[in-house]
Scaffold this motif. Structure first.
Motif, short mmCIF file in Angstrom:
data_model
loop_
_atom_site.label_atom_id
_atom_site.label_comp_id
_atom_site.label_asym_id
_atom_site.label_seq_id
_atom_site.Cartn_x
_atom_site.Cartn_y
_atom_site.Cartn_z
N ILE A 42 0.83 -1.20 0.00
CA ILE A 42 0.00 0.00 0.00
C ILE A 42 0.87 1.25 0.00
O ILE A 42 0.64 2.20 -0.76
N THR A 43 1.88 1.26 0.85
CA THR A 43 2.80 2.39 0.90
C THR A 43 3.51 2.59 -0.43
O THR A 43 3.65 3.71 -0.93
N PHE A 44 3.93 1.48 -1.05
CA PHE A 44 4.60 1.55 -2.35
C PHE A 44 3.68 2.13 -3.42
O PHE A 44 4.11 2.98 -4.22
N LEU A 45 2.43 1.69 -3.44
CA LEU A 45 1.49 2.15 -4.46
C LEU A 45 1.12 3.63 -4.30
O LEU A 45 0.72 4.28 -5.27
N GLN A 46 1.25 4.16 -3.10
CA GLN A 46 0.98 5.57 -2.88
C GLN A 46 2.04 6.45 -3.54
O GLN A 46 1.79 7.62 -3.83
N GLU A 47 3.20 5.89 -3.81
CA GLU A 47 4.32 6.66 -4.36
C GLU A 47 4.72 6.24 -5.77
O GLU A 47 5.55 6.88 -6.40
N ASN A 48 4.13 5.15 -6.27
CA ASN A 48 4.53 4.61 -7.57
C ASN A 48 3.30 4.21 -8.39
O ASN A 48 2.28 3.81 -7.83
N THR A 49 3.43 4.31 -9.71
CA THR A 49 2.36 3.91 -10.61
C THR A 49 2.63 2.51 -11.14
O THR A 49 3.70 2.24 -11.69
N ILE A 50 1.67 1.63 -10.94
CA ILE A 50 1.81 0.24 -11.34
C ILE A 50 0.61 -0.14 -12.22
O ILE A 50 -0.52 0.30 -12.00
N ASP A 51 0.86 -0.99 -13.23
CA ASP A 51 -0.20 -1.42 -14.14
C ASP A 51 -0.89 -2.69 -13.67
O ASP A 51 -2.09 -2.88 -13.93
N LEU A 52 -0.16 -3.56 -12.97
CA LEU A 52 -0.68 -4.90 -12.71
C LEU A 52 -0.16 -5.43 -11.37
O LEU A 52 1.01 -5.21 -11.02
N ILE A 53 -1.04 -6.12 -10.63
CA ILE A 53 -0.66 -6.74 -9.36
C ILE A 53 -0.96 -8.23 -9.43
O ILE A 53 -2.06 -8.64 -9.81
N PHE A 54 0.03 -9.06 -9.07
CA PHE A 54 -0.18 -10.49 -8.86
C PHE A 54 -0.41 -10.65 -7.36
O PHE A 54 0.49 -10.39 -6.55
N LEU A 55 -1.61 -11.09 -6.98
CA LEU A 55 -2.05 -10.96 -5.59
C LEU A 55 -2.55 -12.29 -5.02
O LEU A 55 -3.49 -12.89 -5.54
N ASP A 56 -1.91 -12.72 -3.93
CA ASP A 56 -2.40 -13.88 -3.18
C ASP A 56 -3.63 -13.46 -2.39
O ASP A 56 -3.82 -12.27 -2.08
N ILE A 57 -4.49 -14.40 -2.05
CA ILE A 57 -5.72 -14.07 -1.33
C ILE A 57 -5.60 -14.30 0.17
O ILE A 57 -5.81 -13.40 0.98
N LYS A 58 -5.23 -15.51 0.56
CA LYS A 58 -5.16 -15.83 2.00
C LYS A 58 -3.79 -15.47 2.55
O LYS A 58 -2.82 -16.21 2.40
N MET A 59 -3.74 -14.31 3.20
CA MET A 59 -2.52 -13.83 3.82
C MET A 59 -2.83 -13.36 5.24
O MET A 59 -3.93 -12.85 5.49
N PRO A 60 -1.91 -13.51 6.17
CA PRO A 60 -2.16 -13.05 7.55
C PRO A 60 -2.24 -11.52 7.62
O PRO A 60 -1.60 -10.82 6.85
N GLY A 61 -3.06 -11.05 8.53
CA GLY A 61 -3.19 -9.60 8.72
C GLY A 61 -4.18 -8.98 7.77
O GLY A 61 -5.32 -8.65 8.15
N LEU A 62 -3.80 -8.86 6.51
CA LEU A 62 -4.64 -8.24 5.48
C LEU A 62 -4.74 -9.18 4.30
O LEU A 62 -3.75 -9.47 3.65
N SER A 63 -5.95 -9.68 4.03
CA SER A 63 -6.12 -10.62 2.91
C SER A 63 -6.03 -9.88 1.58
O SER A 63 -6.12 -8.64 1.52
N GLY A 64 -5.86 -10.66 0.52
CA GLY A 64 -5.81 -10.04 -0.80
C GLY A 64 -7.09 -9.32 -1.17
O GLY A 64 -7.06 -8.25 -1.78
N ILE A 65 -8.24 -9.90 -0.79
CA ILE A 65 -9.53 -9.27 -1.06
C ILE A 65 -9.64 -7.95 -0.31
O ILE A 65 -10.05 -6.91 -0.88
N GLU A 66 -9.28 -7.95 0.97
CA GLU A 66 -9.32 -6.73 1.78
C GLU A 66 -8.36 -5.68 1.25
O GLU A 66 -8.68 -4.49 1.21
#
Length: 243
Positions: A42-66
């Motif tokens: 999230i911090t990285f995306l606030q400072e950089n422009t990205i076209d595409l994210i490869f995103l896992d769903i089940k992660m501790p703390g903050l899920s991919g959906i969240e």
């Protein structure tokens, strides 16, 4: 060739290494950075422009959906997960694709091709305005059909198809809603539901649950209500009844 700028998020370093190695074989995608914690991305995306994210769903703390729902203007997303039960939910969030681990290079390439096609559609759309591009062409059956944007009232997602409603005429094309959204200029059309986009100039009445285009009622999705409110506040249209 322009490369898609991408990041990958997965709490398992081995999974990130797999994504990195596979993308090394895809010439039009550049993996800029990897993250094991979604909050760091999230911090990285606030400072950089990205076209595409490869995103896992089940992660501790903050899920991919969240994580995805927390982004005000998310880039394109390809989910990479070992669990199939979230597939429907991911496509409701306009994911480009849903890769089940373990996935092959061929499957990764197919997903990346879909992302690159959508990227090209969006790039062409940014270079055009309703005044410069009053028509679009879509494939319907075996034909390329011209659609005059001035006549287009709304688009509707039905299964694997999009219906383009132009008054008495309806044109059907095999597209996703994300692809249809990329074709239509944002200044003239607004997404109001995961299955509907409407022409701003055709709106005649709005309440908390629906938008009317004369006698046609279109539902407002809960996640789009704020966007509709902002639209009415920032660019009020004459002749619209607000309830």
């Amino acid at each position: 060739m322009n490369k898609l700028q991408a990041i990958a998020i997965d709490d398992e370093p081995i999974a990130l290494e797999v994504v990195k190695n596979l993308l090394g074989e895809v010439p039009f995608v550049e993996l800029v950075k990897c993250f094991t914690k979604a909050i760091d991305a999230i911090t990285f995306l606030q400072e950089n422009t990205i076209d595409l994210i490869f995103l896992d769903i089940k992660m501790p703390g903050l899920s991919g959906i969240e994580f995805l729902r927390s982004l005000p203007k998310p880039p394109m997303v390809i989910f990479t997960t070992a669990y199939s039960e979230h597939a429907v939910q991911s496509f409701e969030l306009d994911a480009i694709d849903y890769l089940l681990k373990p996935f092959s290079l061929a499957r990764m390439l197919k997903a990346c091709n879909k992302a690159f096609e959508l990227y090209q559609l969006k790039s062409n759309n940014k270079q055009a305005t309703p005044e410069l591009l009053p028509v679009i062409f879509i494939k319907s059956g075996y034909e390329q059909v011209k659609i005059d944007l001035a006549d287009l009232r709304y688009v509707e997602s039905v299964g694997n198809y999009i219906r383009f409603h132009l008054g008495a005429q309806t044109i059907v094309s095999r597209l996703t809603m994300a692809e249809a959204e990329a074709l239509l200029p944002g200044k003239a059309f607004v997404r109001v539901h995961r299955s509907f986009m409407v022409a701003k100039a055709k709106i005649t009445k709005v309440d908390k649950r629906s938008i009317w285009l004369d006698k046609t009622e279109v539902p407002i999705g809960a996640s789009y209500a704020t966007e509709i409110e902002n639209l009415l506040k920032s660019a009020p249209n004459k002749g619209i009844t607000v309830k």
